[in-house]
Design an enzyme around this catalytic site. Structure first.
Site, PDB file in Angstrom:
ATOM      1  N   LYS A   1      98.260  50.531  99.602  1.00 15.58           N
ATOM      2  CA  LYS A   1      98.932  52.000  99.155  1.00 15.58           C
ATOM      3  C   LYS A   1     100.624  52.512  99.589  1.00 15.58           C
ATOM      4  O   LYS A   1     101.319  52.784  98.913  1.00 15.58           O
ATOM      5  CB  LYS A   1      98.082  53.289 100.291  1.00 15.58           C
ATOM      6  CG  LYS A   1      96.428  53.470  99.855  1.00 15.58           C
ATOM      7  CD  LYS A   1      95.568  54.357 100.762  1.00 15.58           C
ATOM      8  CE  LYS A   1      96.066  54.417 101.884  1.00 15.58           C
ATOM      9  NZ  LYS A   1      95.189  52.970 102.395  1.00 15.58           N
TER      10      LYS A   1
ATOM     11  N   ARG B   1      92.143  62.576 103.019  1.00 12.27           N
ATOM     12  CA  ARG B   1      91.844  61.627 103.902  1.00 12.27           C
ATOM     13  C   ARG B   1      90.041  62.226 103.746  1.00 12.27           C
ATOM     14  O   ARG B   1      88.914  61.578 104.430  1.00 12.27           O
ATOM     15  CB  ARG B   1      91.383  61.020 105.223  1.00 12.27           C
ATOM     16  CG  ARG B   1      92.392  59.524 104.603  1.00 12.27           C
ATOM     17  CD  ARG B   1      93.090  59.220 106.341  1.00 12.27           C
ATOM     18  NE  ARG B   1      92.766  57.789 106.336  1.00 12.27           N
ATOM     19  CZ  ARG B   1      93.951  57.331 106.041  1.00 12.27           C
ATOM     20  NH1 ARG B   1      95.011  57.425 106.219  1.00 12.27           N
ATOM     21  NH2 ARG B   1      94.119  56.045 107.196  1.00 12.27           N
TER      22      ARG B   1
ATOM     23  N   ARG C   1      99.230  41.655 108.723  1.00 14.56           N
ATOM     24  CA  ARG C   1      99.792  42.499 107.164  1.00 14.56           C
ATOM     25  C   ARG C   1     101.127  42.628 108.806  1.00 14.56           C
ATOM     26  O   ARG C   1     101.014  42.491 110.545  1.00 14.56           O
ATOM     27  CB  ARG C   1     100.000  43.656 107.733  1.00 14.56           C
ATOM     28  CG  ARG C   1     100.881  44.736 107.292  1.00 14.56           C
ATOM     29  CD  ARG C   1     100.551  46.357 107.001  1.00 14.56           C
ATOM     30  NE  ARG C   1      98.765  46.512 108.026  1.00 14.56           N
ATOM     31  CZ  ARG C   1      98.712  47.357 107.722  1.00 14.56           C
ATOM     32  NH1 ARG C   1      99.166  48.565 106.425  1.00 14.56           N
ATOM     33  NH2 ARG C   1      97.807  47.897 108.164  1.00 14.56           N
TER      34      ARG C   1
ATOM     35  N   ARG D   1     100.351  46.337 113.815  1.00 15.75           N
ATOM     36  CA  ARG D   1      99.994  47.777 114.410  1.00 15.75           C
ATOM     37  C   ARG D   1      98.638  47.676 114.793  1.00 15.75           C
ATOM     38  O   ARG D   1      98.086  46.581 115.351  1.00 15.75           O
ATOM     39  CB  ARG D   1      99.592  48.656 113.647  1.00 15.75           C
ATOM     40  CG  ARG D   1     100.478  49.059 112.769  1.00 15.75           C
ATOM     41  CD  ARG D   1     100.214  49.631 110.416  1.00 15.75           C
ATOM     42  NE  ARG D   1      98.968  50.395 110.919  1.00 15.75           N
ATOM     43  CZ  ARG D   1      97.910  50.533 109.827  1.00 15.75           C
ATOM     44  NH1 ARG D   1      99.083  50.726 108.632  1.00 15.75           N
ATOM     45  NH2 ARG D   1      97.519  51.620 109.630  1.00 15.75           N
TER      46      ARG D   1
ATOM     47  N   ARG E   1      87.562  51.625 110.855  1.00 18.76           N
ATOM     48  CA  ARG E   1      88.448  52.242 109.523  1.00 18.76           C
ATOM     49  C   ARG E   1      87.427  52.157 107.793  1.00 18.76           C
ATOM     50  O   ARG E   1      87.705  53.316 107.348  1.00 18.76           O
ATOM     51  CB  ARG E   1      89.602  51.650 109.664  1.00 18.76           C
ATOM     52  CG  ARG E   1      90.327  52.149 110.638  1.00 18.76           C
ATOM     53  CD  ARG E   1      91.377  50.753 110.570  1.00 18.76           C
ATOM     54  NE  ARG E   1      93.323  51.140 109.804  1.00 18.76           N
ATOM     55  CZ  ARG E   1      93.935  49.854 109.721  1.00 18.76           C
ATOM     56  NH1 ARG E   1      93.689  48.868 110.641  1.00 18.76           N
ATOM     57  NH2 ARG E   1      94.133  49.925 108.957  1.00 18.76           N
TER      58      ARG E   1
HETATM   59  P1  AP5 Z   1      99.492  48.553 102.833  1.00 17.29           P
HETATM   60  O1  AP5 Z   1     100.348  48.768 101.513  1.00 17.29           O
HETATM   61  O2  AP5 Z   1     100.275  48.439 104.438  1.00 17.29           O
HETATM   62  O3  AP5 Z   1      98.097  48.511 102.715  1.00 17.29           O
HETATM   63  P2  AP5 Z   1      97.820  49.750 102.988  1.00 17.29           P
HETATM   64  O4  AP5 Z   1      96.921  50.758 102.189  1.00 17.29           O
HETATM   65  O5  AP5 Z   1      99.051  51.285 102.701  1.00 17.29           O
HETATM   66  O6  AP5 Z   1      96.915  50.241 104.496  1.00 17.29           O
HETATM   67  P3  AP5 Z   1      97.141  51.085 106.230  1.00 17.29           P
HETATM   68  O7  AP5 Z   1      96.450  50.096 106.460  1.00 17.29           O
HETATM   69  O8  AP5 Z   1      98.091  51.217 106.264  1.00 17.29           O
HETATM   70  O9  AP5 Z   1      96.004  52.183 105.095  1.00 17.29           O
HETATM   71  P4  AP5 Z   1      95.246  53.060 106.327  1.00 17.29           P
HETATM   72  O10 AP5 Z   1      95.297  53.796 105.036  1.00 17.29           O
HETATM   73  O11 AP5 Z   1      94.157  52.466 107.077  1.00 17.29           O
HETATM   74  O12 AP5 Z   1      96.574  53.218 107.176  1.00 17.29           O
HETATM   75  P5  AP5 Z   1      97.355  54.358 107.435  1.00 17.29           P
HETATM   76  O13 AP5 Z   1      98.361  54.375 108.543  1.00 17.29           O
HETATM   77  O14 AP5 Z   1      96.864  55.354 106.692  1.00 17.29           O
HETATM   78  O15 AP5 Z   1      99.177  46.583 102.564  1.00 17.29           O
HETATM   79  C1  AP5 Z   1      98.376  45.858 103.630  1.00 17.29           C
HETATM   80  C2  AP5 Z   1      98.723  44.503 103.651  1.00 17.29           C
HETATM   81  O16 AP5 Z   1      98.334  43.366 101.961  1.00 17.29           O
HETATM   82  C3  AP5 Z   1     100.537  44.586 103.800  1.00 17.29           C
HETATM   83  O17 AP5 Z   1     100.281  42.878 104.642  1.00 17.29           O
HETATM   84  C4  AP5 Z   1     100.630  43.833 102.271  1.00 17.29           C
HETATM   85  O18 AP5 Z   1     102.322  43.134 102.135  1.00 17.29           O
HETATM   86  C5  AP5 Z   1      99.834  42.684 101.576  1.00 17.29           C
HETATM   87  N1  AP5 Z   1     100.026  44.069 100.313  1.00 17.29           N
HETATM   88  C6  AP5 Z   1      99.692  44.330  99.291  1.00 17.29           C
HETATM   89  N2  AP5 Z   1      99.598  44.702  98.099  1.00 17.29           N
HETATM   90  C7  AP5 Z   1      99.053  43.322  98.007  1.00 17.29           C
HETATM   91  C8  AP5 Z   1      99.137  42.786  96.729  1.00 17.29           C
HETATM   92  N3  AP5 Z   1      98.784  43.462  95.478  1.00 17.29           N
HETATM   93  N4  AP5 Z   1      98.506  41.520  97.028  1.00 17.29           N
HETATM   94  C9  AP5 Z   1      98.650  40.874  98.287  1.00 17.29           C
HETATM   95  N5  AP5 Z   1      99.066  41.583  99.360  1.00 17.29           N
HETATM   96  C10 AP5 Z   1      99.375  42.401  99.188  1.00 17.29           C
HETATM   97  O19 AP5 Z   1      96.094  54.896 108.547  1.00 17.29           O
HETATM   98  C11 AP5 Z   1      96.364  54.893 110.280  1.00 17.29           C
HETATM   99  C12 AP5 Z   1      95.178  55.485 111.066  1.00 17.29           C
HETATM  100  O20 AP5 Z   1      96.239  56.960 110.672  1.00 17.29           O
HETATM  101  C13 AP5 Z   1      94.016  55.974 110.620  1.00 17.29           C
HETATM  102  O21 AP5 Z   1      93.314  54.921 110.785  1.00 17.29           O
HETATM  103  C14 AP5 Z   1      93.478  56.789 111.033  1.00 17.29           C
HETATM  104  O22 AP5 Z   1      93.903  57.065 112.514  1.00 17.29           O
HETATM  105  C15 AP5 Z   1      94.879  57.944 110.857  1.00 17.29           C
HETATM  106  N6  AP5 Z   1      95.699  58.852 109.635  1.00 17.29           N
HETATM  107  C16 AP5 Z   1      96.718  58.852 108.737  1.00 17.29           C
HETATM  108  N7  AP5 Z   1      96.005  59.485 107.864  1.00 17.29           N
HETATM  109  C17 AP5 Z   1      95.555  60.272 108.459  1.00 17.29           C
HETATM  110  C18 AP5 Z   1      94.738  61.641 108.093  1.00 17.29           C
HETATM  111  N8  AP5 Z   1      94.727  61.605 106.103  1.00 17.29           N
HETATM  112  N9  AP5 Z   1      94.159  62.271 108.324  1.00 17.29           N
HETATM  113  C19 AP5 Z   1      93.122  61.734 109.338  1.00 17.29           C
HETATM  114  N10 AP5 Z   1      93.629  60.665 110.118  1.00 17.29           N
HETATM  115  C20 AP5 Z   1      94.620  59.911 110.071  1.00 17.29           C
END
Ligand code: AP5
Length: 215
Positions: A14, A88, A127, A161, A172
């Site tokens: 994402k 979410r 990552r 992270r 997660r």
């Molecule tokens: P990346 O693009 O970083 O993936 P992502 O989908 O953004 O993954 P996240 O881990 O950031 O999502 P998340 O939803 O768990 O975390 P968030 O920060 O929102 O890609 C991942 C890796 O793969 C990278 O190294 C990239 O280079 C590689 N890659 C990407 N595309 C690729 C491809 N096509 N092929 C190969 N490799 C690829 O949330 C973190 C925490 O915050 C949550 O757990 C929760 O505690 C809290 N939180 C955040 N939002 C909320 C909410 N709305 N409600 C409640 N809690 C929340």
């Protein structure tokens, strides 16, 4: 102006795709994960409160993230918003609908980034992110340049992270399947859901997202 949600499990790509859309279309990325990590880094009361919850891999409460999104939507975005990691829960989805309506905005598409769980461990544990500009790297698929400097901004601040480990990832993923995956049905019923294959190479995923936006 186009407003979209990128929906998918942790590591679906994402953030990677959102950053491309910011560059190619001038859209504004609203990542609640980034906002929460910024609050943590700034040492705010809210940041301290959510730090352990995030490290465990659980979701923070709806009222906190809805409050963050409300502030950002009020700032407006000429090129449109990319909601990354929000909503979410069904409560967050209802709140987003209300916030957009209050601002006279519409949601144009909800793009599911479909991946299988097997790929996610490798993506998450490999990552790293640039502390200077937020560029996302991966030890195998997108390694840091050999000189150790970010190809985007030149910083050598490599960040990993606290929740990017196998143990937190299990939680997660469970949170995703219990609380977030019901949103697929919610948006399908509204006619907003589109799906792209998130297991393809990054450029192919970006092309499929562009095709959805142009349709
Ligand atoms: P990346 O693009 O970083 O993936 P992502 O989908 O953004 O993954 P996240 O881990 O950031 O999502 P998340 O939803 O768990 O975390 P968030 O920060 O929102 O890609 C991942 C890796 O793969 C990278 O190294 C990239 O280079 C590689 N890659 C990407 N595309 C690729 C491809 N096509 N092929 C190969 N490799 C690829 O949330 C973190 C925490 O915050 C949550 O757990 C929760 O505690 C809290 N939180 C955040 N939002 C909320 C909410 N709305 N409600 C409640 N809690 C929340």
């Amino acid at each position: 102006m186009t407003n979209i949600i990128l929906l998918g499990p942790p590591g679906a790509g994402k953030g990677t795709q959102a950053r491309q859309l910011v560059e190619s279309r001038g859209m504004v990325q609203l990542s609640t994960g980034d906002m929460l990590r910024e609050a943590q880094a700034a040492g705010s009361e809210m940041g301290k409160k959510v730090a352990e919850v995030i490290a465990r891999g659980e979701l923070v409460t709806d009222d906190i993230v809805i409050g963050l999104i409300r502030e950002k939507i009020a700032e407006g975005a000429e090129g449109g918003f990319i909601f990354d990691g929000f909503p979410r829960t069904l409560g967050q989805a209802d709140a987003l609908g209300e916030l957009l309506a209050e601002m006279g905005l519409t949601l144009d598409a909800v793009i599911e980034m479909a991946v299988d769980d097997g790929a996610l461990v490798a993506r998450i544990t490999g990552r790293s992110t640039c502390g200077g500009c937020g560029e996302v790297y991966h030890d195998q698929t997108k390694p840091w340049p050999a000189d150790g400097k970010c190809g985007n901004c030149g910083s050598s601040d490599v960040k990993r992270r606290a929740d990017d480990n196998e143990e937190s990832l299990k939680t997660r993923l469970m949170e995703y399947y219990k609380k977030t995956s019901p949103l697929l049905g919610y948006y399908y019923a509204k006619g907003d859901l589109r799906s792209v294959d998130g297991l393809q190479a990054m450029e192919a995923v970006a092309a499929d997202i562009a095709a959805v936006l142009e349709a």
